[in-house]
Scaffold this motif. Sequence first.
Motif, PDB file in Angstrom:
ATOM      1  N   ASP A  23       0.826  -1.206   0.000  1.00  0.00           N
ATOM      2  CA  ASP A  23       0.000   0.000   0.000  1.00  0.00           C
ATOM      3  C   ASP A  23       0.857   1.251   0.000  1.00  0.00           C
ATOM      4  O   ASP A  23       2.018   1.230   0.411  1.00  0.00           O
ATOM      5  CB  ASP A  23      -1.049  -0.005   1.115  1.00  0.00           C
ATOM      6  N   GLY A  24       0.281   2.299  -0.553  1.00  0.00           N
ATOM      7  CA  GLY A  24       0.976   3.561  -0.687  1.00  0.00           C
ATOM      8  C   GLY A  24       0.106   4.701  -0.229  1.00  0.00           C
ATOM      9  O   GLY A  24      -1.132   4.602  -0.217  1.00  0.00           O
ATOM     10  N   ALA A  25       0.738   5.791   0.125  1.00  0.00           N
ATOM     11  CA  ALA A  25       0.046   6.949   0.678  1.00  0.00           C
ATOM     12  C   ALA A  25      -1.163   7.339  -0.149  1.00  0.00           C
ATOM     13  O   ALA A  25      -1.172   7.249  -1.373  1.00  0.00           O
ATOM     14  CB  ALA A  25       1.010   8.141   0.765  1.00  0.00           C
ATOM     15  N   PHE A  26      -2.207   7.747   0.558  1.00  0.00           N
ATOM     16  CA  PHE A  26      -3.427   8.291  -0.031  1.00  0.00           C
ATOM     17  C   PHE A  26      -4.216   7.246  -0.822  1.00  0.00           C
ATOM     18  O   PHE A  26      -4.956   7.572  -1.740  1.00  0.00           O
ATOM     19  CB  PHE A  26      -3.131   9.523  -0.895  1.00  0.00           C
ATOM     20  N   GLY A  27      -4.015   5.955  -0.458  1.00  0.00           N
ATOM     21  CA  GLY A  27      -4.931   4.945  -0.968  1.00  0.00           C
ATOM     22  C   GLY A  27      -4.542   4.262  -2.250  1.00  0.00           C
ATOM     23  O   GLY A  27      -5.405   4.011  -3.100  1.00  0.00           O
ATOM     24  N   GLN A  28      -3.274   3.912  -2.399  1.00  0.00           N
ATOM     25  CA  GLN A  28      -2.843   3.072  -3.515  1.00  0.00           C
ATOM     26  C   GLN A  28      -2.675   1.653  -2.942  1.00  0.00           C
ATOM     27  O   GLN A  28      -1.910   1.467  -1.984  1.00  0.00           O
ATOM     28  CB  GLN A  28      -1.546   3.573  -4.130  1.00  0.00           C
ATOM     29  N   PHE A  29      -3.353   0.680  -3.498  1.00  0.00           N
ATOM     30  CA  PHE A  29      -3.383  -0.656  -2.903  1.00  0.00           C
ATOM     31  C   PHE A  29      -3.200  -1.751  -3.945  1.00  0.00           C
ATOM     32  O   PHE A  29      -3.766  -1.688  -5.043  1.00  0.00           O
ATOM     33  CB  PHE A  29      -4.745  -0.929  -2.236  1.00  0.00           C
TER      34      PHE A  29
END
Length: 464
Positions: A273-279
Amino acid sequence: MSLPRSAAEDQGLSGAAIDAFVAALDASDQEFHTVTLVRHGQIVLEAEWTPYRLTDRHLLYSVSKSFTSTAIGLAVDAGLFSIDDKVVSFFGPEDLPETISDNLAAMSIRHLLTMSTGHAEDTVQKLQRGERMVQAFLSLDVEHEPGAPFVYNSGATYMLSAILQKVSGETLLQYLQSRLFEPLGITEATWGSSKEGITFGGWGLSLSTESMAKFGQLLLQHGVWEGKQLVPAEWVEAATSKQVSNAHEGNPDAQQGYGFQFWRGRHNTYRADGAFGQFIIVIPEYDAVLAVTSASADMQAAQVVFWDHLLPALEGKEVPVVARPERLELPAPTGPAPQAGDGQTYTFGENPGFLQAVRWDADGSAYFTFFEFGQDKAEDNGYVFAPGGWNEQPGLASDVDVDGTQHRVVTTAFGDGDSLVATIRWLAGPHAADFRCRIADGRMTVQGRLNVSFAPTEFTIVSE
């Protein structure tokens, strides 16, 4: 090379349940941009919210870390090093401090992988202040013995990239290009690098949503792709299993354990997962992968939407019938046309919105430049804001990826009394901004609002 497509029903899912899932995403207070669901190796759902597109590259922030982990696994399998090798063993006097503390000497690649380096806080901000990030990392105080509790540390991932480059002679991006990206048919990958020429590792990777889904499917298949073992199954198992406890984290999906640059999640899942909702969420129990790009201010809230509405579909439960919206979009804000401006250029000092200058013209349109993108104050180096829905802008020199691909940017504007309200979306990532501009007494005041940011999301600035 694309993943095959299939109707949801052909993969044991209710089409109505999938439609209800999309409707729930659309109705959520989290802002979703693209979604791809893979079931039994087949794409059964692709959704994009205009003006975002599934085929565009998306900046993935810390999803990058899981790709870095995979590169380390490939390097270990190739015999380049062991995860128990000490970090300091890879660097010479030009990078190492004069005195190497016991804690620094004890730090291994394993500690970098599991975010248990012994640092009391994330090191990344301290590294980014200079041009020699490796030297900066090695010079930091290591407050605790490595192996101490999990502390999220993007600087540790940067060091994994640096070690791989030292040993292989290739950047992390180059190393993965032939060993992972090309076999998966991923041709669009770009990845930022530091001033010392090292791929960031912990952030900066951009991929399309389908490429994210391919990576998740590779993991679900224990590293096998088209009959070939691309990544050792033992590495996939270790990397996606709980290696350290992170039970002190604040949210339930962040408390399930941490692997080698992968998060464990509820419902026996794991994810990048990555900042601000990357999944990229892998759901082994249901042979499924979910890839998502978004601008979520609350990543736990986004995951709650997934579990509340996707899990019942995967479990085959009956769900309330909710029609999928005919059109998925993030509509441009609308209102009256802006009044005439004075045509003067107003400049601003450093601010959270990176806004450099605004010119509000007599026809009601406006011209903005931004510090963030390395622009100067030349009149041909910015974006036009005008009413009439989303206006896709010609790319600037600073909006070009390393392969020459232009980033997409859309803008719009409307009037609210004596104010100009301007909105911009940088479609290569999660970021968007609104600027409410008003001129009085020879100065411009701007009230800014960012949809997501590491800095404050609301601010007020006055021209110089």
